[in-house]
Design a protein around this motif. Structure first.
Motif, mmCIF file in Angstrom:
data_model
loop_
_atom_site.group_PDB
_atom_site.id
_atom_site.type_symbol
_atom_site.label_atom_id
_atom_site.label_comp_id
_atom_site.label_asym_id
_atom_site.label_seq_id
_atom_site.Cartn_x
_atom_site.Cartn_y
_atom_site.Cartn_z
ATOM 1 N N SER A 28 0.849 -1.188 0.000
ATOM 2 C CA SER A 28 0.000 0.000 0.000
ATOM 3 C C SER A 28 0.891 1.247 0.000
ATOM 4 N N ARG A 29 0.295 2.401 -0.286
ATOM 5 C CA ARG A 29 1.047 3.659 -0.345
ATOM 6 C C ARG A 29 0.318 4.746 0.438
ATOM 7 N N ASP A 30 1.101 5.688 0.964
ATOM 8 C CA ASP A 30 0.499 6.811 1.676
ATOM 9 C C ASP A 30 0.107 7.893 0.677
ATOM 10 N N LYS A 31 -0.494 8.962 1.172
ATOM 11 C CA LYS A 31 -1.032 9.980 0.263
ATOM 12 C C LYS A 31 0.046 10.750 -0.483
ATOM 13 N N PHE A 32 1.304 10.623 -0.020
ATOM 14 C CA PHE A 32 2.421 11.255 -0.715
ATOM 15 C C PHE A 32 3.011 10.343 -1.793
ATOM 16 N N GLY A 33 2.497 9.115 -1.891
ATOM 17 C CA GLY A 33 2.999 8.171 -2.875
ATOM 18 C C GLY A 33 4.091 7.267 -2.363
ATOM 19 N N HIS A 34 4.435 7.385 -1.080
ATOM 20 C CA HIS A 34 5.484 6.557 -0.508
ATOM 21 C C HIS A 34 4.944 5.162 -0.207
ATOM 22 N N ALA A 35 5.746 4.154 -0.495
ATOM 23 C CA ALA A 35 5.351 2.784 -0.179
ATOM 24 C C ALA A 35 5.310 2.576 1.329
ATOM 25 N N ILE A 36 4.297 1.852 1.801
ATOM 26 C CA ILE A 36 4.253 1.405 3.191
ATOM 27 C C ILE A 36 5.069 0.112 3.233
ATOM 28 N N ASN A 37 6.341 0.252 3.533
ATOM 29 C CA ASN A 37 7.269 -0.859 3.363
ATOM 30 C C ASN A 37 7.024 -1.978 4.354
ATOM 31 N N ALA A 38 7.423 -3.164 3.951
ATOM 32 C CA ALA A 38 7.297 -4.333 4.810
ATOM 33 C C ALA A 38 8.226 -4.208 6.006
ATOM 34 N N GLY A 39 7.904 -4.947 7.055
ATOM 35 C CA GLY A 39 8.715 -4.935 8.261
ATOM 36 C C GLY A 39 7.885 -4.766 9.514
ATOM 37 N N ALA A 40 6.664 -4.247 9.371
ATOM 38 C CA ALA A 40 5.737 -4.173 10.506
ATOM 39 C C ALA A 40 4.577 -5.116 10.200
ATOM 40 N N ARG A 41 3.359 -4.635 10.359
ATOM 41 C CA ARG A 41 2.184 -5.431 10.034
ATOM 42 C C ARG A 41 1.397 -4.747 8.930
ATOM 43 N N GLN A 42 0.620 -5.512 8.201
ATOM 44 C CA GLN A 42 -0.358 -4.984 7.251
ATOM 45 C C GLN A 42 0.247 -3.953 6.290
ATOM 46 N N SER A 43 1.309 -4.336 5.614
ATOM 47 C CA SER A 43 1.861 -3.465 4.578
ATOM 48 C C SER A 43 1.171 -3.678 3.239
ATOM 49 N N TRP A 44 0.307 -4.666 3.152
ATOM 50 C CA TRP A 44 -0.339 -5.004 1.890
ATOM 51 C C TRP A 44 -1.526 -4.096 1.582
ATOM 52 N N SER A 45 -1.782 -3.960 0.297
ATOM 53 C CA SER A 45 -2.934 -3.197 -0.174
ATOM 54 C C SER A 45 -4.168 -4.082 -0.180
ATOM 55 N N ALA A 46 -5.246 -3.583 0.385
ATOM 56 C CA ALA A 46 -6.504 -4.343 0.382
ATOM 57 C C ALA A 46 -7.053 -4.518 -1.026
ATOM 58 N N ALA B 71 -9.657 0.468 -7.852
ATOM 59 C CA ALA B 71 -10.777 -0.063 -7.068
ATOM 60 C C ALA B 71 -11.730 1.051 -6.636
ATOM 61 N N PHE B 72 -11.188 2.223 -6.305
ATOM 62 C CA PHE B 72 -12.026 3.346 -5.882
ATOM 63 C C PHE B 72 -12.915 3.808 -7.038
ATOM 64 N N ARG B 73 -12.359 3.848 -8.230
ATOM 65 C CA ARG B 73 -13.170 4.234 -9.395
ATOM 66 C C ARG B 73 -14.323 3.257 -9.606
ATOM 67 N N ALA B 74 -14.024 1.968 -9.466
ATOM 68 C CA ALA B 74 -15.090 0.965 -9.613
ATOM 69 C C ALA B 74 -16.114 1.097 -8.500
ATOM 70 N N TRP B 75 -15.652 1.393 -7.287
ATOM 71 C CA TRP B 75 -16.555 1.574 -6.141
ATOM 72 C C TRP B 75 -17.484 2.755 -6.387
ATOM 73 N N HIS C 253 -5.865 3.475 5.034
ATOM 74 C CA HIS C 253 -5.903 4.359 3.878
ATOM 75 C C HIS C 253 -4.797 3.961 2.906
ATOM 76 N N ASP C 254 -5.171 3.587 1.722
ATOM 77 C CA ASP C 254 -4.219 3.159 0.704
ATOM 78 C C ASP C 254 -4.410 4.028 -0.530
ATOM 79 N N TYR C 255 -3.314 4.648 -0.984
ATOM 80 C CA TYR C 255 -3.371 5.558 -2.123
ATOM 81 C C TYR C 255 -2.617 4.994 -3.330
ATOM 82 N N SER C 256 -2.499 3.676 -3.400
ATOM 83 C CA SER C 256 -1.784 3.036 -4.493
ATOM 84 C C SER C 256 -2.605 3.071 -5.777
ATOM 85 N N ASP C 257 -1.962 2.717 -6.894
ATOM 86 C CA ASP C 257 -2.688 2.644 -8.161
ATOM 87 C C ASP C 257 -3.751 1.546 -8.133
#
Length: 690
Positions: free
Chosen positions: A109-127, A177-181, A168-172
């Motif tokens: 997943s990515r934050d609103k600045f476009g930075h990757a939520i990098n692995a190493g903690a929990r729940q770094s994946w995009s829903a 998915a947001f457009r489809a929603w 909150h995930d701001y990835s492509d």
């Protein structure tokens, strides 16, 4: 109204089958196998009869893409089963393994600045990641195939604390998915543009492929609040869809065992729309961590009241709480003497039939090494472990309480997660609004008046209450207003707080005056109309405004310029602050008869003691509420045959209570023949025939 899955409660093994579940998260894969026999011996000593297993074990189960290792899990489940300790088996999908992120970095997943939520903690994946979904569902299916028929595994624990790190995930992937929603919700771009008021700032879209996420737009940029609110709804739905997909993958193979996931409901967090999530679990589970200080017990009860309502008053599962301090606050207070047991029993009184901690054995390393556990670093010969054993024994003695129902109050305080999201939007008259905290303050004020209220989701049934309170429900849909109107017209009573009903569910302001939702119907019910909001806090100006009834407002005053002839002003603004802000004599609190019912409008924030006085002087006499002893809180759980009376000391000082002759099941205090003195953190539980 939301439709729930059929309530199904997980069974226990052996002699515990009809009692209260007791245990916690167990992470045997973080310890050498030589430790496991000692763990189980001490679990039996403490009265543990259930553990949640494998929550963060994906990497251990699947160390490489084409490699699976269930042998260790087979062995520990067998050992637990032999000890009559049932297993709530996790899907292990909360934390994906590093090899999966390395192979598919687009899964992050990515934050609103476009930075990757990098692995190493929990729940770094995009829903919204189809890659994550593919691998997670394969893991779920393999677990279900292997353990679906295992008698020790009595429930499934899907994911863990959804939204903790990836709400909150701001990835492509999320953008697609947001457009489809949005297309699914609105059907046409014309309806979306109308709902979002997209003509403002030239934001109209011509196709759903032009819909954007509310990413970073500049340091001083302001997001379209309707767009932000829909993004919050989408984020909730995307995570809920992940849970449902995993649940269904397990249930297709193992349909006979109940499935849950743990919510995060306390009054400093309630990220998801848990009233919606509650309809998708077989039994409701929650993680609750205490607020240190004088609000400790009150906050626990307030949070639990919402959990109990979401559970539709069925028993619910406390999946996590702490034996003592945590490690994620700036200052991590430990629990004082009696609080470990008191907290556990308070959760039981509020409907929990399972009392579990994070975690069994305190970690020797990692991010949660200083988070307290059932078995602390210092070992079993400790004050803390002795309290854990004492709690297990007390819960065993209260086995008859399991399966009973918390008796409702006559007062409901309405909570809505989406309205809470709306108060977090920064383009409001003030950024200091907090719907959930105002719910908590009203809840505590009722306790201060010797009464207990229920916290109820707005989307649930609440017509059975004699009185409803709407604290800072900033966003209130027109349909909700019409429902409230039918309730009041039919004889119900409501208290509408300041900053309630300002926008509808599209975040649009109804014209004609405040509060305007329901196309003015809310104003009609209340008999008032306001033109502006007076917000305090400007440097060099009055810090508060006094009320003629002795109250005080420090933040918000709705400038009421009209009240109906049949409305009654109960308090007006007065004093130096009112003169400075040109509020002198303006109504602050107004009562109004409407149909067969009654309304009160409180047009400003007031202190907790002011709310308590209002409850005692206005609400209790009008509704016929009997005031009790504010030093204690009394909660009843009942079945067809018995009532279990639970009394907790909330005063911090000794409270002497007369015994009624009902059998005493548990007393933590000094007990005489006809009375008991409850010390600080004291508890009394009695049983009587119904």
């Amino acid at each position: 109204m939301l439709m729930n899955r059929a309530f199904t409660w997980p069974r226990l093994l052996g002699n515990s089958s009809g009692g209260i579940a007791y245990g916690g998260d167990y992470n045997p894969d973080q310890w050498p196998e030589s430790v496991w026999p000692e763990d189980i011996r001490l679990m039996q000593q403490a009265g543990v009869n259930v553990v949640a297993l494998g929550i963060f074990s994906w990497d251990r189960i699947q160390p490489a893409e084409d490699e699976w290792d269930f042998d260790w899990l087979d062995r520990i489940i067998a050992m637990l089963g032999c000890a009559d300790i049932s297993v709530d088996l996790a899907s292990a999908t909360a934390s994906a393994p590093l090899w999966l992120y390395e192979k598919y970095p687009q899964m992050l997943s990515r934050d609103k600045f476009g930075h990757a939520i990098n692995a190493g903690a929990r729940q770094s994946w995009s829903a919204s990641s189809p890659i994550f979904r593919e691998y997670a569902l394969e893991l779920c299916r393999r677990l279900a195939e292997r353990y679906g028929d295992n008698p020790t595994v009595t429930a499934w624990h899907v994911g863990n604390e959804y939204g903790w790190n990836n709400r909150h995930d701001y990835s492509d992937e999320a953008l697609r998915a947001f457009r489809a929603w949005c297309e699914c919700k609105y059907g046409s771009v014309e309806k979306l543009n109308e709902a979002w008021c997209s003509s403002f700032w030239s934001q109209e879209v011509r196709s759903f492929q032009e819909v954007l996420l509310p990413r970073h737009m500049g340091a001083d940029a302001m997001v379209n609040p309707a767009q932000q609110l829909d993004f919050e709804r989408f984020s909730n739905d995307a995570l809920l869809d992940c849970y449902c997909a995993e649940r269904d993958a397990i249930a297709a193979i193992c349909p006979d065992k109940p499935i849950t996931t743990n919510f995060m409901i306390s009054t400093d967090q309630c990220a998801m729309d848990y009233a919606q999530w509650g309809a998708e679990v077989d039994f409701v589970s929650n993680d609750h961590y205490f607020h240190e200080g004088e609000s400790h017990l009150d906050e626990l009860l307030c949070s639990d009241s919402l959990v109990s309502s979401i559970a539709r008053r069925h028993p619910w599962y406390l999946m996590e709480h702490s034996t003592s301090s945590v490690q994620w606050k700036p200052v991590n207070a430990r629990k004082c003497h009696g609080e470990l047991l008191r907290d556990a029993l308070a959760h039981v009184a509020m409907g929990a039939d399972a009392i579990n901690f994070f975690q069994w054995r305190q970690s020797r390393g990692g991010a949660e090494a200083f988070h307290s556990a059932m078995l602390p670093h210092a070992g079993a010969d400790t004050r803390l472990f002795r309290q854990v054993c004492e709690t297990g024994e007390a819960l065993k003695d209260l086995s008859e309480v399991a399966g009973t129902t918390v008796m409702p109050s006559r007062v409901g305080i309405l909570f809505d997660a989406q309205s809470q999201w709306s108060t977090e939007i920064p383009t409001l008259p003030t950024t200091k609004l907090d719907h959930w905290h105002d719910v908590r303050d009203w809840y505590r004020s009722f306790l201060d008046a010797g009464l207990r209220a229920d916290v109820v989701p707005l989307a649930h049934d609440w017509e059975q209450y004699d009185l409803l309170v709407l604290p800072t429900l900033f966003m209130l849909s027109d349909s909700a207003v019409r429902r409230l109107e039918r309730y009041v017209r039919g004889g119900g009573a409501i208290v509408v707080g300041y900053a309630t009903g300002i926008v509808n569910d599209a975040f649009q302001v109804s014209l004609g005056g405040y509060p305007g939702t329901g196309d003015g119907l809310l104003r009609t019910m209340l008999g008032v109309s306001g033109e502006e909001f007076n917000i305090l806090g400007a440097v060099g100006t009055a810090e508060h405004v006094e009320l003629s009834d002795g109250g005080m407002s420090r933040l918000w005053q709705t400038c009421l310029t009209r009240i109906d002839d049949d409305a009654e002003t109960l308090a007006a603004y007065t004093g130096a602050g009112a003169r400075e802000w040109e509020l002198s004599g303006m109504p602050a609190i107004v009562a109004h008869q409407y149909g067969g019912g009654r309304t009160w409008y409180i047009g400003c924030d007031v202190r907790r003691e002011d709310i308590t006085r209002f409850i005692c002087d206005q609400l209790a006499p009008q509704i016929g509420l009997e005031l009790g002893d504010p030093r204690v809180v009394s909660i009843d759980r009942a079945d067809d045959a018995h009532v279990f009376h639970c009394v907790f000391n909330r005063s911090g000082t000794d409270v002497e209570l007369c015994l009624t002759g009902a059998p005493v099941l548990l007393a933590r205090g000094s007990r005489g023949q006809d009375a008991v003195t409850l010390h600080a953190n004291g508890v009394l539980i009695m049983q009587s025939p119904r």
